[in-house]
Design an enzyme around this catalytic site. Sequence first.
Site, short mmCIF file in Angstrom:
data_model
loop_
_atom_site.label_atom_id
_atom_site.label_comp_id
_atom_site.label_asym_id
_atom_site.label_seq_id
_atom_site.Cartn_x
_atom_site.Cartn_y
_atom_site.Cartn_z
N THR A 388 0.79 -1.15 0.02
CA THR A 388 -0.12 0.08 0.05
C THR A 388 0.86 1.24 0.20
O THR A 388 2.12 1.07 0.38
CB THR A 388 -0.96 0.02 1.11
OG1 THR A 388 -1.68 -1.25 1.39
CG2 THR A 388 -2.05 1.10 1.02
N THR A 406 -3.49 0.76 -3.21
CA THR A 406 -2.75 -0.42 -3.20
C THR A 406 -2.87 -1.46 -4.16
O THR A 406 -3.83 -1.47 -5.06
CB THR A 406 -3.14 -1.01 -1.77
OG1 THR A 406 -2.60 -2.39 -1.36
CG2 THR A 406 -4.57 -1.57 -2.01
N SER A 454 -7.75 -2.44 5.51
CA SER A 454 -7.33 -1.36 6.80
C SER A 454 -7.03 -0.22 6.36
O SER A 454 -6.45 0.57 7.06
CB SER A 454 -6.15 -2.34 7.44
OG SER A 454 -6.35 -3.22 7.71
#
Length: 572
Positions: A388, A406, A454
């Site tokens: 990422t 990402t 995330s």
Amino acid sequence: MAWGHRTTVCLVLLGVSLGLAIIVLAVVLPHHQASCRPDAFTRAAVAADSKICSDIGRVILQQQGSPVDAAIAALICTGVVNPQSMGLGGGVVFTIYNASTGKVEVINARETVPASHDQRLLDQCTNALPLCTGAQWIGVPGELRGYAEAHRRYGRLPWAQLFQPTIALLREGFRVPPILSQFLNTSFLQPCLNSSTLRQLFFNGTETLRSQDPLPWPALANTLETVAKEGAEVLYTGKLGQTLVEDIAWQGSQLTVQDLAAFRPKVVEPLEMALGNYTLYSPPPPAGGAILSFILNVLKGFNFSAETVAGPEGKVNMYHHLVEALKFAVGQRWRLWDPYSHPGIQNISQDLLRETLAQHIRQQIDGRGDHQLSHYNLSGVRGNSMGTSHVSVLGEDGSAVAATSTINTPFGAMVYSPRTGILLNNELLDLCWRHKPGSTVTPPPVPGEQPPSSMVPSILINEVQGSKLVIGGAGGELIISAVTQAIVNKLWLGFSLTDAIAAPILHVNSKGHVEYEPKFNQEVRKGLQDRGQSQSQSQRPVFLNSVQAVFQEGPCVYAASDLRKAGKASGY
């Protein structure tokens, strides 16, 4: 009478003096408080994970481009400078603040599940090697349509102008940057690279390229020129998409031109949460804003400050509470399912922002850290821990962009399209960790579903003080831990922005064990162990967390890119 007259005169003079003093203080103090440190910019800034891409973003701003223009240009550049992290074969999430309207929007262009995905894909999760995955894990790339949607809504400069700096970079003799060289020559990646189609790009004969070696990449330069001229649709409904699909089909990909044509970025409202005098805006599921908000909401109730952590015991106490909050957060990651593909959990993420839940969790946190996994609802399923890239931008008018992009793990699926120059993601790997705690059943993928993430591109705004923090990070499952600690360090503990990001972090893995970044405070580490916090026995080979942020404080603008990735911000 003379004495009384003199007294009156003295009182009048004293009053005048006091009045003048108050006026002087009123004029001088704000200027004193507003004085900027030498490292401050005064108008705008860009923080990408490399100096060259931060500089490209800055130049776009100086050409009267919008913050979104600058973010897109910096991301295009990063796809070349750090191709192990992101690129046109991946996906992106923007969090955008429009200063003229005061509105915040999220543009979610994360990859999706192809219509013809492998029906037994999730059976491979247990044995999947995240660094040697393959074409079966490729999601439908959303990166370019994400750029196009952001530019359509907020762009100011011509679309093609955003591509020119990176095209020039490739055409004028691009060389391998040091960070890319480190990834190419890392022992745990080399076997995978050696057996992949990336050999034709990153190898010179039998050897991987090294820092400052020439890196010819004409296919990507041609692709960028085509996209600059014809627009993003050339990849989604045009000849470029057809070429991409053909290139990767023989490597096992089931991606089709229909998948590309069907992809649509989503424009959604951000999650919004009060955090002291700030309001935190972050992306909703399947991005990780709900988890970041949950952690900070729990921690804010403990009122940590520079004073409370001044001594050794205070530091241990704060980090103990942080570790406990992170454990509870890991137990909530299942809530990040795509709400569009799983409508039954549409409102579950909102529960994470409720004060009643935060208060309940605070009551579960005591002085010990050796509770059973069930205390935290932990499942033991590990996510990926690297990959990422993030860019933070603040414009002259106060508008801001936090953008995280990402291809998932380093070099994504390690599948390369030689005619387009595009590296493909392995985003479907993130479907492996979305089962509920206590259940061994992972729901089958839904075509069009976006895997949980995330990624937390976030903007924190303090309207009263005129302050703003634009922040996000990279590093897979480390992202939320790293961004949380940077926010705590900056807003609560009073660190400079650079120090807030540079401070060594800790992370809690899915088994509830604490992992410490090298150089983490040994005294605090021992104090945590004394409180029952268990240390992970298998230390990760490297901490690949990387945070980029811009902080506005009145007339002062501070920007910092993470030195862990040799980043450097740029501004004026």
